[in-house]
Design a protein around this motif. Structure first.
Motif, PDB file in Angstrom:
ATOM      1  N   VAL A 190      15.020 -16.852 -33.625  1.00 26.90           N
ATOM      2  CA  VAL A 190      14.275 -15.680 -33.156  1.00 26.90           C
ATOM      3  C   VAL A 190      13.752 -14.899 -34.355  1.00 26.90           C
ATOM      4  N   CYS A 191      12.573 -14.295 -34.204  1.00 23.60           N
ATOM      5  CA  CYS A 191      12.029 -13.405 -35.233  1.00 23.60           C
ATOM      6  C   CYS A 191      11.983 -11.992 -34.667  1.00 23.60           C
ATOM      7  N   GLU A 192      12.615 -11.067 -35.380  1.00 22.44           N
ATOM      8  CA  GLU A 192      12.608  -9.663 -34.992  1.00 22.44           C
ATOM      9  C   GLU A 192      11.809  -8.895 -36.027  1.00 22.44           C
ATOM     10  N   TYR A 193      10.885  -8.047 -35.573  1.00 21.41           N
ATOM     11  CA  TYR A 193      10.032  -7.329 -36.514  1.00 21.41           C
ATOM     12  C   TYR A 193       9.505  -6.029 -35.921  1.00 21.41           C
ATOM     13  N   ILE A 194       8.962  -5.211 -36.809  1.00 22.27           N
ATOM     14  CA  ILE A 194       8.288  -3.971 -36.427  1.00 22.27           C
ATOM     15  C   ILE A 194       6.796  -4.163 -36.698  1.00 22.27           C
ATOM     16  N   ALA A 195       5.974  -3.763 -35.735  1.00 22.74           N
ATOM     17  CA  ALA A 195       4.519  -3.815 -35.900  1.00 22.74           C
ATOM     18  C   ALA A 195       3.969  -2.398 -35.781  1.00 22.74           C
ATOM     19  N   ILE A 196       3.105  -2.046 -36.731  1.00 19.82           N
ATOM     20  CA  ILE A 196       2.447  -0.734 -36.734  1.00 19.82           C
ATOM     21  C   ILE A 196       0.948  -0.988 -36.778  1.00 19.82           C
ATOM     22  N   CYS A 197       0.221  -0.420 -35.839  1.00 18.14           N
ATOM     23  CA  CYS A 197      -1.233  -0.602 -35.784  1.00 18.14           C
ATOM     24  C   CYS A 197      -1.931   0.742 -35.915  1.00 18.14           C
ATOM     25  N   THR A 198      -3.000   0.753 -36.743  1.00 19.19           N
ATOM     26  CA  THR A 198      -3.837   1.942 -36.881  1.00 19.19           C
ATOM     27  C   THR A 198      -5.309   1.528 -36.778  1.00 19.19           C
ATOM     28  N   PRO A 199      -6.083   2.050 -35.826  1.00 21.73           N
ATOM     29  CA  PRO A 199      -5.633   2.864 -34.710  1.00 21.73           C
ATOM     30  C   PRO A 199      -4.668   2.078 -33.824  1.00 21.73           C
TER      31      PRO A 199
END
Length: 122
Positions: A102-111
């Protein structure tokens, strides 16, 4: 009464998926109506992938656990736990986890992420 100048998110929006991926949006369009930024906690199962896309937002990814593969404008990049990447808007990319864990991650998008801006290919 003074208005609080912070928000603690204890109840992120769980985005419905059909591919086994868990997406919990903590801040963004669906959670608090913020169209400037979205922050999501993601868990991608082994063998997961999604179609190529050319988003109209910058996307930052920080890998917490496992590995994630990116195909960026034809170049294959693999990130491991502790690594991060910024992919600029208007870049053709495919995200996947062809690995056995499994891959666990945080994604941040702007906008903020939205289906109207992601431009997924069929």
């Amino acid at each position: 009464m003074t208005q609080k100048k912070y928000i603690i998110q204890n109840n992120p929006f769980v985005v419905p998926t059909t591919d086994g991926k868990i997406i919990k949006e903590h801040f963004g369009n669906t959670t608090d109506g913020n169209s400037e930024i979205s922050i999501a906690h993601m868990i991608a199962p082994a063998g997961w992938s999604e179609p190529f896309q050319t988003p109209e937002f910058d996307e930052f990814t920080f890998i917490i656990k496992g590995k994630k593969q990116f195909i960026i404008e034809g170049e294959q990049v693999v990130l491991e736990a502790g690594q991060s990447i910024k992919i600029e808007r208007h870049t053709r990319v495919q995200y996947s986890n062809p690995f056995t864990e499994v891959c666990e991650y945080i994604a941040i998008c702007t906008p903020a992420f939205s289906l109207d801006l992601v431009n997924r290919e069929d």
